[in-house]
Motif scaffolding. Structure first.
Motif, PDB file in Angstrom:
ATOM      1  N   SER A  81     -52.709 -27.102 -17.677  1.00 32.34           N
ATOM      2  CA  SER A  81     -52.004 -26.335 -18.959  1.00 32.34           C
ATOM      3  C   SER A  81     -53.080 -25.322 -19.432  1.00 32.34           C
ATOM      4  N   GLU A  82     -54.372 -25.656 -19.585  1.00 35.30           N
ATOM      5  CA  GLU A  82     -55.095 -24.514 -19.978  1.00 35.30           C
ATOM      6  C   GLU A  82     -55.226 -23.437 -18.963  1.00 35.30           C
ATOM      7  N   ALA A  83     -55.345 -23.857 -17.545  1.00 38.30           N
ATOM      8  CA  ALA A  83     -55.319 -22.861 -16.562  1.00 38.30           C
ATOM      9  C   ALA A  83     -54.219 -22.051 -16.386  1.00 38.30           C
ATOM     10  N   SER A  84     -52.928 -22.488 -16.649  1.00 41.27           N
ATOM     11  CA  SER A  84     -51.628 -21.883 -16.671  1.00 41.27           C
ATOM     12  C   SER A  84     -51.703 -20.675 -17.716  1.00 41.27           C
ATOM     13  N   LYS A  85     -52.125 -21.049 -19.212  1.00 41.94           N
ATOM     14  CA  LYS A  85     -52.187 -20.124 -19.991  1.00 41.94           C
ATOM     15  C   LYS A  85     -53.250 -18.830 -19.775  1.00 41.94           C
ATOM     16  N   ILE A  86     -54.286 -19.100 -19.319  1.00 45.11           N
ATOM     17  CA  ILE A  86     -55.093 -18.218 -18.920  1.00 45.11           C
ATOM     18  C   ILE A  86     -54.802 -17.137 -17.826  1.00 45.11           C
ATOM     19  N   LEU A  87     -53.835 -17.856 -16.837  1.00 44.99           N
ATOM     20  CA  LEU A  87     -53.352 -16.894 -15.652  1.00 44.99           C
ATOM     21  C   LEU A  87     -52.342 -16.284 -16.025  1.00 44.99           C
ATOM     22  N   GLN A  88     -51.488 -16.476 -17.524  1.00 46.52           N
ATOM     23  CA  GLN A  88     -50.444 -15.590 -17.897  1.00 46.52           C
ATOM     24  C   GLN A  88     -51.324 -14.239 -18.436  1.00 46.52           C
ATOM     25  N   ARG A  89     -52.390 -14.877 -19.256  1.00 43.71           N
ATOM     26  CA  ARG A  89     -53.242 -13.522 -19.646  1.00 43.71           C
ATOM     27  C   ARG A  89     -53.601 -12.570 -18.676  1.00 43.71           C
ATOM     28  N   VAL A  90     -54.145 -13.269 -17.520  1.00 45.16           N
ATOM     29  CA  VAL A  90     -54.476 -12.431 -16.496  1.00 45.16           C
ATOM     30  C   VAL A  90     -53.373 -11.518 -15.974  1.00 45.16           C
ATOM     31  N   GLN A  91     -52.196 -12.129 -15.789  1.00 43.56           N
ATOM     32  CA  GLN A  91     -51.146 -11.453 -15.124  1.00 43.56           C
ATOM     33  C   GLN A  91     -50.494 -10.269 -16.198  1.00 43.56           C
ATOM     34  N   ASN A  92     -50.784 -10.495 -17.516  1.00 39.73           N
ATOM     35  CA  ASN A  92     -50.568  -9.306 -18.392  1.00 39.73           C
ATOM     36  C   ASN A  92     -51.395  -8.113 -18.392  1.00 39.73           C
ATOM     37  N   LEU A  93     -52.594  -8.578 -18.265  1.00 37.98           N
ATOM     38  CA  LEU A  93     -53.721  -7.530 -18.142  1.00 37.98           C
ATOM     39  C   LEU A  93     -53.807  -6.653 -16.937  1.00 37.98           C
ATOM     40  N   SER A  94     -53.195  -7.378 -15.785  1.00 37.06           N
ATOM     41  CA  SER A  94     -53.125  -7.019 -14.414  1.00 37.06           C
ATOM     42  C   SER A  94     -51.938  -5.838 -14.240  1.00 37.06           C
ATOM     43  N   GLU A  95     -50.735  -6.154 -14.796  1.00 34.94           N
ATOM     44  CA  GLU A  95     -49.510  -5.457 -15.024  1.00 34.94           C
ATOM     45  C   GLU A  95     -49.768  -4.137 -15.746  1.00 34.94           C
ATOM     46  N   LYS A  96     -50.546  -4.369 -16.816  1.00 34.38           N
ATOM     47  CA  LYS A  96     -50.908  -3.186 -17.712  1.00 34.38           C
ATOM     48  C   LYS A  96     -51.845  -2.109 -16.831  1.00 34.38           C
ATOM     49  N   SER A  97     -52.753  -2.770 -16.085  1.00 38.39           N
ATOM     50  CA  SER A  97     -53.782  -1.719 -15.388  1.00 38.39           C
ATOM     51  C   SER A  97     -53.144  -1.793 -13.898  1.00 38.39           C
ATOM     52  N   LYS A  98     -52.116  -2.107 -13.412  1.00 39.38           N
ATOM     53  CA  LYS A  98     -51.315  -1.820 -12.326  1.00 39.38           C
ATOM     54  C   LYS A  98     -52.424  -2.582 -11.069  1.00 39.38           C
ATOM     55  N   ASN A  99     -52.989  -3.360 -11.419  1.00 41.84           N
ATOM     56  CA  ASN A  99     -53.861  -4.044 -10.338  1.00 41.84           C
ATOM     57  C   ASN A  99     -52.753  -5.174  -9.469  1.00 41.84           C
ATOM     58  N   THR A 100     -52.428  -4.358  -8.297  1.00 42.03           N
ATOM     59  CA  THR A 100     -51.512  -5.278  -7.680  1.00 42.03           C
ATOM     60  C   THR A 100     -52.217  -6.461  -6.829  1.00 42.03           C
ATOM     61  N   GLU A 101     -53.453  -6.568  -6.501  1.00 37.09           N
ATOM     62  CA  GLU A 101     -54.141  -7.485  -5.944  1.00 37.09           C
ATOM     63  C   GLU A 101     -54.199  -8.755  -6.672  1.00 37.09           C
ATOM     64  N   MET A 102     -54.490  -8.456  -8.125  1.00 40.65           N
ATOM     65  CA  MET A 102     -54.834  -9.607  -8.963  1.00 40.65           C
ATOM     66  C   MET A 102     -53.462 -10.225  -9.324  1.00 40.65           C
ATOM     67  N   ILE A 103     -52.308  -9.308  -9.373  1.00 38.79           N
ATOM     68  CA  ILE A 103     -51.238  -9.716  -9.507  1.00 38.79           C
ATOM     69  C   ILE A 103     -50.603 -10.953  -8.478  1.00 38.79           C
ATOM     70  N   ILE A 104     -50.984 -10.598  -7.366  1.00 37.38           N
ATOM     71  CA  ILE A 104     -50.751 -11.526  -6.272  1.00 37.38           C
ATOM     72  C   ILE A 104     -51.423 -12.660  -6.320  1.00 37.38           C
ATOM     73  N   ARG A 105     -52.839 -12.487  -6.380  1.00 32.55           N
ATOM     74  CA  ARG A 105     -53.657 -13.618  -6.690  1.00 32.55           C
ATOM     75  C   ARG A 105     -53.187 -14.553  -8.009  1.00 32.55           C
ATOM     76  N   VAL A 106     -52.718 -14.152  -8.891  1.00 36.63           N
ATOM     77  CA  VAL A 106     -52.409 -14.715  -9.932  1.00 36.63           C
ATOM     78  C   VAL A 106     -51.164 -15.780  -9.725  1.00 36.63           C
ATOM     79  N   MET A 107     -50.354 -14.900  -8.862  1.00 40.34           N
ATOM     80  CA  MET A 107     -48.816 -15.390  -8.368  1.00 40.34           C
ATOM     81  C   MET A 107     -49.163 -16.850  -7.439  1.00 40.34           C
ATOM     82  N   LEU A 108     -50.213 -16.732  -6.644  1.00 38.64           N
ATOM     83  CA  LEU A 108     -50.762 -17.544  -5.644  1.00 38.64           C
ATOM     84  C   LEU A 108     -51.333 -18.880  -6.329  1.00 38.64           C
ATOM     85  N   ALA A 109     -52.223 -18.409  -7.649  1.00 41.74           N
ATOM     86  CA  ALA A 109     -52.802 -19.603  -8.537  1.00 41.74           C
ATOM     87  C   ALA A 109     -51.822 -20.367  -9.127  1.00 41.74           C
ATOM     88  N   THR A 110     -50.789 -19.552  -9.560  1.00 41.88           N
ATOM     89  CA  THR A 110     -49.758 -20.497 -10.368  1.00 41.88           C
ATOM     90  C   THR A 110     -48.738 -21.098  -9.382  1.00 41.88           C
TER      91      THR A 110
END
Length: 768
Positions: free
Chosen positions: A571-600
């Motif tokens: 549950s804690e990991a899922s919340k942090i991954l959601q924060r990382v996805q928001n930051l990556s979408e804001k900075s348009k970091n496609t690599e990190m967005i994909i990695r967050v999807m795989l981790a989720t």
């Protein structure tokens, strides 16, 4: 009539309304150190039998000795000894004869000094001859009391070189120095202003390092210019060999104390403060540099409107770049708009082009789309024949194209065209940037072999820049990036010994106080984190998460989510991954967005089931293919194959794995290879269950062979958690084949690892 700015400006070098001709207001003077240099020159001229190599080394040493700051006697002797040991003894003998006898011996030395060069044309025209004539002129202007004080300072100077004088003599020298003023620089007439003499009295003795550093006197103009040129060159090419920031700032403060109008010292202070990210001193020094540049007439027509306006608009432009580097985007935008307005009024197209290049850079930093601005900048730079700015614009377009998923062949064609221009124009700095960018593009696209080749090409390329001051290569950002790429690529292959050597070299070339040290710090922390995670030592990985977050927030949060997932805190990991996805979408970091999807998706495997992970994995696969990220595409396909295997579709899972297995084995990390082979063996073992009787044994043997290859890779990484799973599957397959001995061996290895690993790392849920 003087301008208003000049009339309001206080000039400490102006006395009784008369401005001194020398920028420092100080004539050159005689010091014990310069007497030692003169003794070296005299011995070189009178000593005929000398090896040609030694003479060449001494000739190369003379100019730095003349123009550099005064050295202590030990430093001077050590420097000469490195070039010619025989000459050291002659110089020491000459100086000790003068210091141990009477004042007339020093007088005799200055009397015979011109005779050694009287027949030489170099005495009239060379830099050495000019230096000697200046010293003779300064010495002849000294009064008798000043000559006597110079003689006593020479005695103390030679005493610091290792001569053990008697206790009485040492006390007399100390009392003479502490009770009398050293007025060796007062070479002016007695009718001059007494205030001016008082300001110049204590310079030479203090500079010769006979007193504490807090009371150092001023450098001469040539010494200061040589010092600034040397330090500026080292800051640009080899920051590690430049003075430490605090010590360099002390030297600059000492220069500016005696001449606040020295514009170049203010600019070097600006560069030095940028090393330590000091916004106050850097802004202060930058503004003072342009103020002094305007008021000192340093640019030809600065007294007129053209020179004043040119300095003003470039001052505002540099202020905008300063705010850009510190992330003050609003202040940078205001300063940039002001520079554009002033440049438009002056019809300065070159300044406007520089403003446009920083405008699209500012838009990139803010996360906006600046492709149109960049293209306009490239066109205008080419129109005004500014190849440097045009090339930077093209490289910026290539970087933006890579982030937007443009194909590699188009990007590399564009870089190849700029490389041709770089070699024609001898723009070595841009060649380095181009090679480092090419290595980054290849690595982003998943071609690790090509990335390694480009990094090695950069490190083995000879620089086109003139190499001075013992600099062997340009220690700039491209070199740091290339070495970090090599460190991470070696870590992916499990070559941690080579990684340690690379990081050690990075620490030597880019110490923590340098501006590019954050690059290797982040790479080193990520490598250590991945190594601790592979070893299953999660308690050691936790401190690295905090350190990574201090350097890069997004990377730190992603690593924290990985650690929490490994500790079954979903549950804690899922919340942090959601924060990382928001930051990556804001900075348009496609690599990190994909990695967050795989981790989720992996979290879905552990909690809600494998079927719920399919939409995320398909979305990640589409995004990876859209941006041509081959390594992430292969990793996503492996996740899809594992999901299908767990859903009971081993045929499709094996087909997916075989599609990407060649790419993974060619360019993937050791962990990727091991995981892909383990997944292949699982698929083969599951298919063997439903295979015909005559093919079942062969299918199981093939799965055992694949597991053996996977175990080799996992052993290379010391990944005990995955090795335990491999040994378990091997024992089961050997049991089905009837290989009792092999089964017992695998079972024993499994039992040993199961006892070694903590109980929390169970195998309740299968992992890829």
């Amino acid at each position: 009539m003087a301008s208003v700015h000049e009339s309001l400006y206080f000039n400490p070098m102006m006395t009784n309304g008369v401005v001194q001709a020398n920028i420092f207001g100080i004539k050159d003077w005689v010091t014990p150190y310069k007497i030692a240099v003169l003794a070296l020159l005299y011995e070189m001229a009178t000593t005929k039998p000398m090896a040609l190599l030694d003479r060449r080394r001494l000739n190369k040493l003379i100019l730095p000795l003349q123009q550099g700051s005064d050295l202590t006697f030990e430093q001077f002797l050590k420097t000469v000894e490195e070039c010619c040991p025989l000459m050291v003894e002659a110089v020491k003998r000459r100086l000790f004869l003068m210091a141990d006898r009477e004042l007339q011996d020093m007088e005799h030395f200055f009397a015979i000094l011109p005779s050694a060069f009287s027949d030489s044309e170099a005495f009239k025209t060379s830099v050495v001859g000019l230096f000697m004539r200046q010293m003779l002129l300064a010495y002849n202007k000294l009064s008798f009391s000043q000559v006597y004080k110079l003689y006593r300072s020479l005695q103390q100077y030679s005493q610091r070189g290792g001569r053990a004088l008697s206790q009485d003599q040492r006390q007399r020298d100390h009392s003479a120095v502490t009770t009398e003023d050293m007025e060796l620089t007062s070479n002016e007439d007695t009718s001059a202003d007494p205030m001016e003499k008082d300001e110049l009295d204590t310079g030479p003795l203090q500079q010769s390092d006979l007193r504490s550093d807090e009371t150092r006197g001023p450098l001469s103009q040539k010494q200061a210019e040589y010092f600034l040129a040397r330090q500026a060159y080292l800051l640009k090419n080899d920051e590690n060999k430049a003075m430490k920031p605090a010590k360099l700032q002390d030297e600059l403060n000492n220069i500016l104390k005696f001449n606040p109008d020295f514009a170049e010292a203010h600019y070097l202070s600006y560069l030095n403060s940028m090393r330590v990210q000091d916004i106050y001193i850097s802004t202060h020094s930058l503004l003072h540099y342009f103020d002094r540049l305007i008021l000192s007439g340093g640019e030809g027509k600065s007294s007129g409107d053209e020179g004043y306006g040119r300095s003003l608009r470039y001052a505002v432009l540099n202020l905008a770049t300063l705010h850009c580097r510190f992330g003050h985007y609003q202040q940078a935008d205001l300063a940039l708009q002001e520079a554009i307005r002033i440049a438009q009024e002056a019809n300065d197209h070159v300044c406007l082009q520089h403003c446009l290049s920083w405008l699209y850079t500012l838009e990139q930093m803010k996360g906006s789309d600046s492709v149109v601005l960049t293209e306009d900048s490239v066109k205008m730079a080419a129109h005004f024949c500014l190849p440097y700015l045009a090339s930077l614009g093209i490289q910026s377009l290539v970087q933006q194209g890579a982030l937007h998923g443009m194909s590699a062949n188009k990007l590399l064609d564009a870089l190849r065209g700029t490389d041709i221009m770089h070699w024609k124009q001898s723009l070595s700095e841009l060649i380095d940037i181009s090679l480092a960018q090419t290595a980054s593009i290849w690595r982003m696209y998943g071609k690790s072999t090509m990335a390694r080749q480009q990094a090695q090409l950069l490190l083995n390329m000879n620089s086109l820049e003139p190499v001075n001051f013992g600099v062997q290569q340009n220690n700039t950002e491209p070199f740091a990036i290339a070495l970090c790429h090599l460190a991470e690529l070696h870590a992916e292959q499990g070559l941690y010994g080579a990684v340690s050597d690379i990081i050690k070299h990075l620490k030597q070339q880019f110490p923590p106080h340098t501006q590019h040290a954050k690059l290797w710090m982040l790479s080193d922390l990520k490598i250590q984190f991945e190594k601790a995670m592979n070893d299953g030592r999660y308690h050691l990985a936790e401190p690295y998460v905090t350190a990574i977050s201090a350097l890069n927030t997004t990377e730190g949060l992603y690593r924290k989510a990985q650690l929490l997932k490994a500790l079954n805190q979903t549950s804690e990991a899922s919340k942090i991954l959601q924060r990382v996805q928001n930051l990556s979408e804001k900075s348009k970091n496609t690599e990190m967005i994909i990695r967050v999807m795989l981790a989720t998706a992996e979290l879905h495997w552990d909690s809600s089931g494998f079927a719920t992970a399919l939409p995320l994995l398909l979305q990640a696969l589409a995004l990876a293919r859209q941006h041509n990220l081959q390594s992430l595409e292969s990793e996503t396909i492996l996740h899809l194959a594992f999901t299908q295997l767990m859903l009971g579709i081993p045929e499709q899972a094996l087909a997916l794995v075989q599609d990407v297995l060649e790419c993974v084995l060619a360019h993937g990390s050791v962990l990727d290879k091991a995981r892909a082979l383990l997944l292949t063996a699982r698929c083969q073992a599951m298919l063997a269950v439903s295979a015909p009787e005559e093919q079942r044994m062969h299918a199981v043997e093939l799965a055992v062979q694949t597991l053996g290859e996977s175990a080799v890779y996992f052993s290379h990484l010391n990944c005990k958690l995955r090795l335990r799973e491999v040994y378990y599957l091997q024992a089961r397959l050997h049991h089905s084949l009837g290989n009792i001995q092999e089964r017992n061996k695998s079972a024993l290895l499994f039992r040993l690892l199961n006892q070694e690993l903590p109980p929390a790392t169970n195998m309740a849920v299968p992992q890829l």
